[in-house]
Design a protein around this motif. Structure first.
Motif, PDB file in Angstrom:
ATOM      1  N   LEU A  72       0.819  -1.225   0.000  1.00  0.00           N
ATOM      2  CA  LEU A  72       0.000   0.000   0.000  1.00  0.00           C
ATOM      3  C   LEU A  72       0.848   1.269   0.000  1.00  0.00           C
ATOM      4  CD1 LEU A  72      -2.667  -1.156   2.638  1.00  0.00           C
ATOM      5  CD2 LEU A  72      -3.065  -0.805   0.200  1.00  0.00           C
ATOM      6  N   MET A  73       2.120   1.115  -0.377  1.00  0.00           N
ATOM      7  CA  MET A  73       3.003   2.282  -0.377  1.00  0.00           C
ATOM      8  C   MET A  73       2.606   3.241  -1.496  1.00  0.00           C
ATOM      9  SD  MET A  73       5.151   2.103   2.101  1.00  0.00           S
ATOM     10  CE  MET A  73       6.658   2.998   1.732  1.00  0.00           C
ATOM     11  N   PRO A  74       2.797   4.535  -1.273  1.00  0.00           N
ATOM     12  CA  PRO A  74       2.467   5.494  -2.340  1.00  0.00           C
ATOM     13  C   PRO A  74       3.425   5.355  -3.517  1.00  0.00           C
ATOM     14  CG  PRO A  74       3.459   6.608  -0.448  1.00  0.00           C
ATOM     15  CD  PRO A  74       3.269   5.187  -0.056  1.00  0.00           C
ATOM     16  N   GLU A  75       3.026   5.942  -4.619  1.00  0.00           N
ATOM     17  CA  GLU A  75       3.834   5.914  -5.843  1.00  0.00           C
ATOM     18  C   GLU A  75       5.258   6.428  -5.580  1.00  0.00           C
ATOM     19  OE1 GLU A  75       1.603   6.312  -9.009  1.00  0.00           O
ATOM     20  OE2 GLU A  75       3.238   6.464 -10.448  1.00  0.00           O
ATOM     21  N   GLY A  76       6.223   5.722  -6.127  1.00  0.00           N
ATOM     22  CA  GLY A  76       7.607   6.174  -5.995  1.00  0.00           C
ATOM     23  C   GLY A  76       8.235   5.842  -4.655  1.00  0.00           C
TER      24      GLY A  76
END
Ligand SMILES: Cc1cc2nc3c(=O)[nH]c(=O)nc-3n(C[C@H](O)[C@H](O)[C@H](O)COP(=O)(O)O)c2cc1C
Length: 185
Positions: free
Chosen positions: A27-31
């Motif tokens: 669920l990590m954000p983009e990048g």
């Protein structure tokens, strides 16, 4: 790419905190990416062993991973209204030798979350970590809170975090923490 090191403080196979950490990596954000470290294999700290043999391999790996990472996500169980000894032992080892503390820990962004089958979601364990991360000179993030209560009701049969609301809350927490990490000091 922003890299966060994630550590769960439980060795239990079906650990709710390990589940929370696994969910976080998806669920990590983009990048941004979450690298999962493990405290398994870290021996009980004994200064005589350190004098005789130096830093054990599992600890050296964790220290390296933390040095390479842009931030640390601590996923803590709560034991007796405080932090678990096995987790503290691993973190204590990661502060040896003391001369390395500034390089490994200094200014490192740290966020603390946790899961418990009880009703208070590790709030007291999370609080108990605060003086530890203060004394290590880290940069704790206080912009979000994530206390997962009744954790046993939120998992599927494979011990994965399936509850949609909790997953949404976790994604939002991670996004806030990564923004903080990227903003620098
Ligand atoms: C020694 C011990 C003390 C505990 N004390 C607490 C506590 O104070 N608060 C709480 O919410 N849960 C407490 N628990 C229950 C843990 O939250 C539960 O075992 C949980 O599953 C541990 O995390 P894990 O699933 O990641 O292993 C305790 C468990 C143990 C073994």
């Amino acid at each position: 790419m922003t890299t966060i090191l994630g550590l769960s403080g439980s060795l239990r196979r079906a650990s709710f905190n390990a589940s929370l950490l696994r969910a976080a990596s998806g669920l990590m954000p983009e990048g941004a990416t979450l690298q999962t470290g493990s405290i398994a294999g870290v021996p009980l700290y004994n200064a005589d062993d350190e004098s005789a043999s130096g830093i054990p391999e599992p600890v050296a790996r964790l220290k390296d991973a933390l040095m390479q990472a842009d931030g640390l996500l601590v996923v803590t169980p709560e034991y007796n209204n405080s932090l678990p000894g096995v987790f503290k032992n691993a973190i204590d080892w990661m502060t040896r030798p003391a001369d390395d503390i500034a390089q490994v820990w200094g200014g490192k962004p740290v966020a603390v979350i946790g899961a418990s089958p009880g009703g208070f979601g590790t709030i007291l364990a999370q609080n108990a970590w605060l003086p530890v991360f203060r004394t290590l000179g880290t940069r704790p993030w206080f912009g979000g809170r994530m206390m997962v209560s009744r954790a046993h009701t939120l998992m599927d049969a494979d011990h994965e975090l399936e509850n949609a609301e909790t997953r949404k809350q976790l994604a939002s927490f991670l996004s806030g923490f990564v923004d903080f990490v990227r903003a620098g000091d």
